[in-house]
Design an enzyme around this catalytic site. Structure first.
Site, PDB file in Angstrom:
ATOM      1  N   CYS A  92       0.833  -1.194   0.000  1.00  0.00           N
ATOM      2  CA  CYS A  92       0.000   0.000   0.000  1.00  0.00           C
ATOM      3  C   CYS A  92       0.872   1.249   0.000  1.00  0.00           C
ATOM      4  CB  CYS A  92      -0.927  -0.009   1.220  1.00  0.00           C
ATOM      5  SG  CYS A  92      -1.969   1.457   1.340  1.00  0.00           S
ATOM      6  N   CYS A 110      -0.535   4.031   2.151  1.00  0.00           N
ATOM      7  CA  CYS A 110      -0.361   3.821   3.594  1.00  0.00           C
ATOM      8  C   CYS A 110       1.064   4.132   4.040  1.00  0.00           C
ATOM      9  CB  CYS A 110      -0.681   2.372   3.967  1.00  0.00           C
ATOM     10  SG  CYS A 110      -2.261   1.757   3.376  1.00  0.00           S
ATOM     11  N   ASP A 111       2.047   3.708   3.257  1.00  0.00           N
ATOM     12  CA  ASP A 111       3.425   3.680   3.745  1.00  0.00           C
ATOM     13  C   ASP A 111       4.413   4.542   2.970  1.00  0.00           C
ATOM     14  OD1 ASP A 111       2.621   1.819   5.663  1.00  0.00           O
ATOM     15  OD2 ASP A 111       2.920   0.150   4.282  1.00  0.00           O
TER      16      ASP A 111
END
Length: 310
Positions: A138, A141-142
């Protein structure tokens, strides 16, 4: 504990949330069962630019809007990880049982499965122990964890190219690694990746091993599929986008899956088991997009309503 509803939806992605809107508006006592946050893959998508009426919007925002709408007519959000569905394929009026990992049992005559897909692993040395230590599925997300570092994106489809472009907001360099020379993406995504000065596209290569320092990823070995030559990239982050598999393990006893594990449904999104439906990416289909998922959810909920009220 047993909870009873008219219509149960397993999964709260775009397909499930749309079904919740249609079913609850029609007057069915409806619940969505979800083991994570509502939104599905929208939560992992930086930008949605192919949703009609919205030129561009963060996936997380669209997910939030859909969730608020999905519960506005009375549908209930239930947390749970489904492990099995019990259904009588010969009696369409019988209650189906949805069993969850914590022992909770949900009952309803109609059930929709909208659990989507799970990202496919590379299955190479060093992968398992480095998930969360440099390997991420992701970028949204990261991505911020890799500011001013070099990262690699695996794959040549829309997801890989779009997320590679997103990662250039943080990373100093993004290498896109492709097994073939041909992209499996829309031209607009290809053009955007090629035009970005931070992106290098390396074709005809596969990842063979992930290197680490005991705490974090610090390299990736790749091999040219034609010459078999190997080289090592000094990267701190690796983002694989090499496909996904349907989340349907809990359906294996019902004979409603194809050989790849996708649900087989008719034009009403119904399986061979009466009032057991599939919607979204979990189904056997050619195009997996937000717009096709919401289409499936609406059709399934409407069909269930008519059959339950007949």
């Amino acid at each position: 504990m047993t909870k009873k509803y008219d219509f149960l939806i397993i999964g709260a992605g775009p397909a499930g949330m749309t079904a919740a809107i249609y079913a609850s508006r029609a007057g069915l006592k409806t619940a969505m069962i979800e083991s994570g946050a509502p939104g599905g893959k929208l939560l992992k998508t930086n930008e949605i630019s192919n949703w009609p009426g919205i030129t561009s919007e963060p996936g997380s925002q669209l997910a939030m809007d859909m969730f608020q709408h999905s519960t506005s007519f009375g549908a209930v959000y239930e947390y749970g990880k489904v492990v099995e569905i019990k259904a009588d394929s010969l009696d369409p009026t019988s209650e189906k049982q949805v069993l969850c990992e914590d022992g909770t049992i949900f009952q309803a005559p109609a059930v929709l499965v909208a659990t989507g897909t799970r990202e496919r692993l590379m299955n190479i040395p060093g992968e398992a122990q480095n998930i969360g230590r440099g390997i991420s599925y992701c970028a949204v997300c990261d991505g911020a964890f890799f500011r001013d570092q070099e990262v690699a994106v695996i794959g040549g489809g829309n997801a890989s190219l779009e997320e590679a472009v997103y990662l250039t907001n943080f990373a100093s360099k993004v290498s896109i690694l492709m097994r073939r020379e041909v992209f499996r993406a829309d031209q607009i995504a290809i053009d955007a990746a090629k035009a970005n000065p931070k992106i290098e596209i390396i074709q005809n290569v596969i990842p063979t091993e992930i290197l680490d320092d005991g705490k974090h990823v610090n390299g990736l070995k790749i091999m040219d599929v034609k010459t078999k030559e190997e080289q090592t990239l000094s990267v701190s982050g690796i983002f694989p986008y090499i496909g996904a598999d349907p989340v349907t393990g809990f359906l294996k006893s019902l004979d409603v899956l194809d050989q790849q594990g996708y649900m087989v449904v008719n034009s009403s999104m119904e399986t061979k088991v009466p009032l057991l439906y599939g919607a979204g990416d979990v189904c056997q289909k050619g195009l997996r997009q937000v717009v096709t998922a919401v289409n499936d959810g609406a059709i399934a909920a409407q069909d269930a309503f008519h059959k339950l009220k007949a």
